[in-house]
Design a protein around this motif. Structure first.
Motif, PDB file in Angstrom:
ATOM      1  N   ARG A  97       0.835  -1.208   0.000  1.00 24.67           N
ATOM      2  CA  ARG A  97       0.000   0.000   0.000  1.00 24.67           C
ATOM      3  C   ARG A  97       0.869   1.257   0.000  1.00 24.67           C
ATOM      4  NH1 ARG A  97      -3.602   2.525   4.188  1.00 24.67           N
ATOM      5  NH2 ARG A  97      -5.428   3.291   3.070  1.00 24.67           N
ATOM      6  N   VAL A  98       1.913   1.259   0.802  1.00 26.02           N
ATOM      7  CA  VAL A  98       2.806   2.417   0.856  1.00 26.02           C
ATOM      8  C   VAL A  98       3.531   2.593  -0.473  1.00 26.02           C
ATOM      9  CG1 VAL A  98       4.911   3.302   1.925  1.00 26.02           C
ATOM     10  CG2 VAL A  98       3.089   2.375   3.350  1.00 26.02           C
ATOM     11  N   TRP A  99       3.975   1.481  -1.064  1.00 30.09           N
ATOM     12  CA  TRP A  99       4.671   1.565  -2.346  1.00 30.09           C
ATOM     13  C   TRP A  99       3.746   2.116  -3.429  1.00 30.09           C
ATOM     14  CZ3 TRP A  99       3.485  -1.390  -6.789  1.00 30.09           C
ATOM     15  CH2 TRP A  99       4.353  -1.179  -7.861  1.00 30.09           C
ATOM     16  N   ARG A 100       2.519   1.629  -3.465  1.00 30.38           N
ATOM     17  CA  ARG A 100       1.568   2.132  -4.461  1.00 30.38           C
ATOM     18  C   ARG A 100       1.287   3.613  -4.255  1.00 30.38           C
ATOM     19  NH1 ARG A 100      -2.960  -2.751  -4.792  1.00 30.38           N
ATOM     20  NH2 ARG A 100      -1.734  -4.158  -6.112  1.00 30.38           N
ATOM     21  N   ALA A 101       1.191   4.033  -3.003  1.00 27.38           N
ATOM     22  CA  ALA A 101       0.945   5.448  -2.725  1.00 27.38           C
ATOM     23  C   ALA A 101       2.122   6.300  -3.192  1.00 27.38           C
ATOM     24  CB  ALA A 101       0.692   5.647  -1.233  1.00 27.38           C
ATOM     25  N   ALA A 102       3.344   5.838  -2.930  1.00 27.42           N
ATOM     26  CA  ALA A 102       4.524   6.589  -3.374  1.00 27.42           C
ATOM     27  C   ALA A 102       4.573   6.668  -4.892  1.00 27.42           C
ATOM     28  CB  ALA A 102       5.791   5.930  -2.834  1.00 27.42           C
ATOM     29  N   ARG A 103       4.283   5.562  -5.548  1.00 26.35           N
ATOM     30  CA  ARG A 103       4.288   5.556  -7.013  1.00 26.35           C
ATOM     31  C   ARG A 103       3.223   6.493  -7.566  1.00 26.35           C
ATOM     32  NH1 ARG A 103       2.487   0.179 -10.120  1.00 26.35           N
ATOM     33  NH2 ARG A 103       0.597   0.767  -8.974  1.00 26.35           N
ATOM     34  N   ALA A 104       2.013   6.425  -7.004  1.00 31.50           N
ATOM     35  CA  ALA A 104       0.931   7.285  -7.485  1.00 31.50           C
ATOM     36  C   ALA A 104       1.261   8.755  -7.279  1.00 31.50           C
ATOM     37  CB  ALA A 104      -0.373   6.922  -6.776  1.00 31.50           C
ATOM     38  N   GLY A 152      10.978  13.656  -7.448  1.00 34.10           N
ATOM     39  CA  GLY A 152      12.058  12.749  -7.824  1.00 34.10           C
ATOM     40  C   GLY A 152      12.326  11.698  -6.769  1.00 34.10           C
ATOM     41  N   TRP A 153      12.271  12.110  -5.502  1.00 38.18           N
ATOM     42  CA  TRP A 153      12.533  11.137  -4.438  1.00 38.18           C
ATOM     43  C   TRP A 153      11.438  10.073  -4.385  1.00 38.18           C
ATOM     44  CZ3 TRP A 153      10.170   9.222  -0.149  1.00 38.18           C
ATOM     45  CH2 TRP A 153      10.972   8.433   0.679  1.00 38.18           C
ATOM     46  N   LEU A 154      10.182  10.469  -4.550  1.00 33.86           N
ATOM     47  CA  LEU A 154       9.084   9.494  -4.530  1.00 33.86           C
ATOM     48  C   LEU A 154       9.212   8.499  -5.680  1.00 33.86           C
ATOM     49  CD1 LEU A 154       6.081  11.834  -3.661  1.00 33.86           C
ATOM     50  CD2 LEU A 154       6.916   9.949  -2.254  1.00 33.86           C
ATOM     51  N   LEU A 155       9.555   8.983  -6.858  1.00 35.51           N
ATOM     52  CA  LEU A 155       9.735   8.080  -7.993  1.00 35.51           C
ATOM     53  C   LEU A 155      10.894   7.118  -7.739  1.00 35.51           C
ATOM     54  CD1 LEU A 155       9.194  10.577 -10.947  1.00 35.51           C
ATOM     55  CD2 LEU A 155       7.646   8.754 -10.222  1.00 35.51           C
ATOM     56  N   GLY A 156      11.973   7.642  -7.167  1.00 34.66           N
ATOM     57  CA  GLY A 156      13.097   6.768  -6.842  1.00 34.66           C
ATOM     58  C   GLY A 156      12.746   5.758  -5.767  1.00 34.66           C
ATOM     59  N   VAL A 203      11.687   9.094   4.712  1.00 36.29           N
ATOM     60  CA  VAL A 203      12.059  10.267   3.922  1.00 36.29           C
ATOM     61  C   VAL A 203      13.312  10.914   4.514  1.00 36.29           C
ATOM     62  CG1 VAL A 203      11.258  12.458   2.973  1.00 36.29           C
ATOM     63  CG2 VAL A 203       9.620  10.624   3.426  1.00 36.29           C
ATOM     64  N   PRO A 204      14.315  11.218   3.689  1.00 36.52           N
ATOM     65  CA  PRO A 204      15.512  11.908   4.202  1.00 36.52           C
ATOM     66  C   PRO A 204      15.162  13.289   4.755  1.00 36.52           C
ATOM     67  CG  PRO A 204      15.923  10.970   2.025  1.00 36.52           C
ATOM     68  CD  PRO A 204      14.456  10.845   2.274  1.00 36.52           C
TER      69      PRO A 204
END
Length: 427
Positions: free
Chosen positions: A197-204, A399-403, A354-355
């Motif tokens: 769920r977290v990965w999908r949210a970051a990708r979206a 950029g960070w979310l996509l990475g 998140v950094p």
């Protein structure tokens, strides 16, 4: 509310909305007609909410897309009612066609999701998907200046009547009594559900921010700002007529407003562990900003309508005033956007994923938008635009979310874990 009851309510709303808009649009300029069109907008929004509630657990992407598309449709149909009186028939027609484009694009994945859930027979879901795709194509043609009439809307309209009657009879339920199609989107195990769920949210969120940057840049800097600076006596260097270019900019900016809502709630999911209440507040702030931004875009719709009704491509004082109105309302909305970024920066600071430097840049970007928005409200001249520098925080977050989404893909992690487990086994 059970799925069956929710579906029956949605079915009733489908049929009522069809009648309300059909009768209301036939009574232009009359209070009864305006009331029926407003009722249609409320019913359309309710349909989106009911379908979202039913479909979200199994198909969250299609559910969110349908909710936002229906919300945009409801807003644009209501805006068209106001624009007809304030800006003319051309603006009202642009708003209507944009509403149909939103409905068509959001309903195609919705119909496909219904088929995969076995809530509709495949032939009926295919009819709906094809009908809505044709509706979107027809609306896009009309917005481009190509007259196609009502023919592209007929298959989708007939589908809504059949679909509404079917929902009214049995609600959201499997069409054949079987289970939903398990292929493709099987629910993850309890252990991996949170990571997925977290990965999908970051990708979206990352993809949404990227699309927004492209669309907003092309529409605002490529069209709106050029037209705002245009001289009525001279043509700009735009490759299209002013009216067509402005309509395309309107469509792009409306897409940005819709993406704003999707990104807001994707970030809420991604950052919820850092503070659920604050994440919810941040999501609502960005959603509120998207609504204000959509209201600002109606000024551009009015400007495009004035060009269409006037039969001229000249940027006169009336058109320029509408463009200025867009910028003024947008600047007010950026107050909410700045608050959203400040809250997002705080959540990112508390998040373990998140950094710190990313969180700091996001918060600085929010402060920049707040400073510019407040400065625009001050009577004295505001000499600087801070956000022209601090906006870098948004780009960094994107950029960070996509990475993050690329690095933390659940399937890749599972493959790595399985490989390590095999290596650890004794020979």
């Amino acid at each position: 509310m059970s799925l069956r009851v929710a579906g029956r309510c949605a079915g009733a709303f489908f049929l009522l909305a069809f009648v309300a808009y059909g009768v209301g649009s036939a009574l232009p300029g009359q209070p009864a007609g305006a009331a029926l069109v407003a009722l249609n907008s409320a019913l359309v929004a309710a349909i989106g909410a009911l379908a979202f509630r039913a479909l979200r657990p199994a198909r969250p992407g299609a559910a969110w897309g349908y909710l936002v598309a229906r919300g945009a449709e409801a807003f644009l149909l209501a805006a068209g009612l106001v624009l007809r009186d304030s800006a003319g028939a051309g603006a009202a027609d642009i708003a209507y066609q944009a509403a149909m484009l939103s409905l068509g694009l959001g309903s195609v994945p919705f119909c496909l999701a219904l088929a995969r859930q076995r809530w509709l027979p495949r032939w009926l879901a295919g009819w709906g998907a094809a009908g809505y795709a044709l509706l979107a194509a027809g609306a896009a043609a009309e917005l481009s200046g190509i007259r196609v009439g009502l023919v592209p809307a007929a298959p989708g309209g007939l589908f809504e009547l059949v679909f509404g009657a079917l929902l009214l009879a049995r609600g959201f339920a499997p069409a054949t009594g079987g289970r939903p199609d398990p292929t493709g989107d099987a629910p993850p195990s309890a252990a991996g559900a949170g990571d997925t769920r977290v990965w999908r949210a970051a990708r979206a969120a990352g993809v949404g921010l990227l699309l927004m940057a492209i669309l907003a840049g092309l529409a605002n800097f490529g069209v709106v700002q050029r037209l705002a600076a245009a001289d009525a006596a001279r043509a700009t260097d735009l490759p299209l007529s002013h009216q067509r270019a402005l309509v395309l900019a309107v469509v792009a900016l409306l897409a940005v407003a819709c993406l704003d809502v999707l990104v807001a709630w994707a970030l809420r999911v991604f950052l919820a562990d850092a503070g659920r209440a604050v994440a919810l507040l941040a999501a609502w702030c960005r959603t509120g900003y998207a609504v204000v931004f959509a209201v600002a875009i109606t000024h551009l719709v009015a400007a495009a309508g004035l060009l269409r009704d006037g039969g001229t491509d000249r940027i006169d004082a009336g058109v320029r005033a509408r463009i200025a109105g867009f910028e003024e309302v947008w600047s007010v909305g950026l107050l909410l956007f700045g608050v959203h970024l400040l809250l997002t920066g705080w959540l990112a600071w508390r998040s373990a994923a998140v950094p710190t430097w990313v969180a700091a840049l996001v918060a600085v970007a929010g402060a920049g938008y707040l400073a510019d928005s407040i400065g625009a409200l001050v009577p004295a001249a505001y000499p600087v635009q801070v956000a022209t520098v601090t906006f870098v925080g948004e780009v960094v977050l994107m950029g960070w979310l996509l990475g993050f989404a690329a690095r933390r893909r659940p399937g890749r992690r599972a493959d790595r874990d399985a490989g390590r487990a095999r290596q650890a086994q004794p020979a």
